[in-house]
Write an enzyme that holds these catalytic residues in place. Structure first.
Site, PDB file in Angstrom:
ATOM      1  CB  THR A 132      47.939  23.569  56.248  1.00 50.14           C
ATOM      2  OG1 THR A 132      47.070  22.377  56.629  1.00 50.14           O
ATOM      3  CG2 THR A 132      49.493  23.127  56.572  1.00 50.14           C
ATOM      4  CG  ASP A 133      43.819  21.846  59.270  1.00 54.95           C
ATOM      5  OD1 ASP A 133      44.247  21.555  58.308  1.00 54.95           O
ATOM      6  OD2 ASP A 133      42.346  21.835  59.545  1.00 54.95           O
ATOM      7  CD  GLU A 134      46.247  18.722  55.458  1.00 50.77           C
ATOM      8  OE1 GLU A 134      46.953  17.627  55.189  1.00 50.77           O
ATOM      9  OE2 GLU A 134      45.521  19.028  54.541  1.00 50.77           O
ATOM     10  CE1 TYR A 158      50.863  21.182  51.912  1.00 48.35           C
ATOM     11  CE2 TYR A 158      49.229  20.135  53.326  1.00 48.35           C
ATOM     12  CZ  TYR A 158      49.703  21.371  52.734  1.00 48.35           C
ATOM     13  OH  TYR A 158      48.997  22.593  52.768  1.00 48.35           O
ATOM     14  CE  LYS A 162      52.027  25.211  54.080  1.00 49.24           C
ATOM     15  NZ  LYS A 162      52.503  26.440  53.430  1.00 49.24           N
TER      16      LYS A 162
END
Ligand code: NAD
Ligand code: TYD
Length: 356
Positions: A132-134, A158, A162
């Protein structure tokens, strides 16, 4: 044949259906069936000999090793994860278990399998990690979009979990030579999205006459990509990505949350008007903000376009219309998810016929 983990979830299920439709190559789909895993998503391939579903945890090393030995995949694509930021704030433990420990165990099982392959199969093998970009953290209003060389600065349990998994994947390449690829994608939307995330929650709440909760001032920005465009990007990276590299995936579509919700309401007003003639936007309510809420995500996807020639096929206008229409056309799917009976459906319709 390939392995997909997490293929009963939102992106994984869309990927499996697209993969079978576009390549025809068999898939073994390994999913633990947490609350987010829904075999109704895969109903159309239930009797398709090219699709084998196995209910298992990516952290169950013995089962994964046995499946690898039995099926001899040419690639493993890891979608399995706990994926909802709000849940990670309320209970981070599952995120560490699946996203960190689970990815670690999967990497170890895959490494053992890959090490024993004959030279040709070994060099052709791929482990593709879906991320993810997060992991990059949050952007200020005028900052440039995230590139692949942006620092990792995760802010939620989260995104931290990741980020940890991405680092493990990277290390397994550098240390052991495992042929890995990583994709970091922006927010997805589309069919079969679990209605805990913004867009599907707004659609199903609007139709049920419930409030549409907007966190804080609603000015947080996300970069939205139609899920099937994410799937085509993953296929392209699997096919031609440079080993050990990461690829950002995004749709150049930054929008504030409040604008997304207004768009969803306008589409519903057009496609399924409220009986009282008022707009669904009347149901919008501003509620307490998410703790540590990232203000802005934006993906610079130029590397994927330049090196691998990938571009999204949908604009936001076409993708969001298809998405809203899908929810209107699938009231049973929504009802089963809301009542929890999709889990009974799994027992009745599927698991009984498949080895666990
Ligand atoms: P999802 O929550 O809808 O689906 C996750 C799936 O993984 C479920 O079917 C669940 O049962 C399964 N799963 C969970 N723990 C497991 C375990 N221990 N072993 C096996 N299966 C397990 O998530 P999603 O939105 O489809 O996301 C898929 C992947 O894409 C995730 O890795 C996520 O981080 C990443 N991603 C998501 C988005 C997004 O906008 N949704 C954007 C970028 C990246
Ligand atoms: P979400 O779909 O949970 O994805 P992520 O947190 O991974 O970006 O949320 C998207 C944005 O919408 C995020 O800024 C939080 C916000 N949001 C709301 O305002 N209300 C809601 O009910 C939800 C679920 C999210």
């Amino acid at each position: 044949m390939i392995f997909v983990t997490g293929g009963a979830g939102f992106i994984g299920a869309n990927f499996v259906l697209d993969w079978l439709a576009t390549t025809g190559e068999p898939v073994v789909n390994i999913d633990k069936l947490t609350y987010a895993g829904n075999l109704e998503n895969l109903a159309s391939v239930r009797d398709d000999a090219r699709h084998t579903f196995v209910q298992a945890d990516i952290g169950d090393s013995a089962v994964i090793a046995q499946l690898l030995a039995q099926h001899q995949p040419r690639a493993v694509l890891n979608f399995a994860a706990e994926s909802h930021v709000d849940r990670s704030i309320h209970g981070p433990e599952d995120f560490i278990q699946t996203n960190v420990v689970g990815t670690f165990r999967l990497l170890e099982a895959v490494r053992a399998y890959w090490s024993g392959l004959p030279a040709d199969a070994k060099s052709a093998f791929r482990f593709l990690h879906v991320s993810t970009d997060e992991v990059y953290g949050t952007l200020g209003a005028t900052d440039p979009a995230f590139t692949e060389s942006h620092n990792y600065e995760p802010n939620s349990p989260y995104s931290a979990s990741k980020a940890a998994s991405d680092h493990l994947v990277r290390a397994w390449h550098h240390t052991y030579g495992l042929p890995v690829l990583t994709t970091n994608c922006s927010n997805n939307y589309g069919p079969m999205h679990f209605p805990e995330k913004l867009i599907p929650l707004m659609i199903v709440n609007a139709l049920a006459g419930k409030p549409l909760p907007i966190y804080g001032d609603g000015q947080q920005i996300r970069d939205w990509l139609y899920v099937r465009d994410h799937c085509s990007a993953i296929r392209r990276v699997l096919e031609a990505g440079r080993l050990g590299d990461t690829y950002n995936v995004g749709g150049w579509n930054e929008q504030a949350n409040i604008d997304i919700v207004q768009t969803v309401c306008a589409l519903l007003d057009e496609l399924r008007p409220r009986e009282d003639g008022k707009s669904y936007a009347e149901q919008i309510r501003f509620v307490q903000d998410r703790p540590g809420h990232d203000r802005r995500y934006a993906i610079d996807a130029r590397k994927l376009e330049r090196e691998l020639g990938w571009k999204p096929a949908e604009t936001f206008d076409t993708g969001i219309r298809k998405t809203v229409q899908w929810y209107l056309d699938h009231p049973e799917w929504v009802a089963h998810v809301q009542s929890g009976s999709y889990r009974d459906w799994v027992l009745q319709q599927y698991s009984a016929q498949e080895p666990a």
